[in-house]
Design an enzyme around this catalytic site. Structure first.
Site, mmCIF file in Angstrom:
data_model
loop_
_atom_site.group_PDB
_atom_site.id
_atom_site.type_symbol
_atom_site.label_atom_id
_atom_site.label_comp_id
_atom_site.label_asym_id
_atom_site.label_seq_id
_atom_site.Cartn_x
_atom_site.Cartn_y
_atom_site.Cartn_z
ATOM 1 C CD GLU A 24 33.277 -13.521 11.678
ATOM 2 O OE1 GLU A 24 33.003 -13.332 12.884
ATOM 3 O OE2 GLU A 24 32.413 -13.744 10.811
ATOM 4 C CD GLU A 81 25.027 -15.171 16.021
ATOM 5 O OE1 GLU A 81 26.061 -14.650 16.494
ATOM 6 O OE2 GLU A 81 23.969 -14.532 15.902
ATOM 7 N N GLY A 93 30.457 -25.000 -3.604
ATOM 8 C CA GLY A 93 29.012 -24.808 -3.530
ATOM 9 C C GLY A 93 28.394 -25.065 -2.171
ATOM 10 C CG ASN A 122 34.014 -11.645 4.754
ATOM 11 O OD1 ASN A 122 34.493 -11.981 3.678
ATOM 12 N ND2 ASN A 122 33.577 -12.514 5.648
ATOM 13 C CE1 TYR A 129 26.802 -14.844 2.643
ATOM 14 C CE2 TYR A 129 27.567 -12.830 3.669
ATOM 15 C CZ TYR A 129 27.457 -14.203 3.667
ATOM 16 O OH TYR A 129 27.998 -14.938 4.685
#
Length: 162
Positions: A24, A81, A93, A122, A129
């Protein structure tokens, strides 16, 4: 395999937190220590919980989460988090299995929400997602108070013994 973390997993979780911080682009921001993490996860009043993804008997990923609460639904929820899978284990997976395990916790406990944040750059994670049905909360902006600003606001508190 997904399982609940144990105190013996703390060094691996801490190492993966460092790897996540580097991914990150903020490696210096990961300042947690093993004693802090052990207390938060396994102390007398745990503040957070963790799941471990294993492959070949070794940790390859983790999900660290805590309960939140919705005044609108009157129920707890899960706030994720950190979700991290080591690069060599991605595509197998593990990330989806960690998220599915957290979704199962929500359903089993009657929690109404499962939420997390993702950095807007990202794209691989955002795409993943979306593929599982998660939707961004575009109308919300995350705010954070830290450092001097946090201390300055605290100094204005009128609560005795907070």
């Amino acid at each position: 395999m997904i399982r609940a973390a144990t105190p013996d997993d703390v060094p691996a979780i801490l190492a993966m937190i460092g790897e996540l911080a580097a991914y990150e682009r903020e490696p210096e921001a990961a300042q947690a220590t093993e004693p802090q993490l052990k207390e938060a996860l396994f102390g007398p009043q745990p503040a957070a919980f963790a799941l471990i993804a294993e492959a070949g008997g070794a940790p390859v990923g983790f999900a660290l989460w805590f309960r939140n609460f919705s005044t609108w639904t009157g129920t707890h929820g899960v706030y994720l988090e950190d979700l991290y899978v080591r690069p060599e284990a991605r595509g197998d997976g593990h990330g989806k299995a960690l998220l599915a395990a957290l979704a199962e916790i929500c359903v089993a406990r009657g929690y109404a929400r499962f939420e997390w944040s993702v950095l807007d750059w990202n794209e691989p994670s955002i795409g993943f997602y979306r593929s599982i049905g998660a939707r961004p909360m575009d109308e919300w902006t995350v705010f954070r108070l830290t450092g001097e600003a946090l201390h300055n606001l605290a100094a204005t508190s009128r609560v005795n013994g907070a």
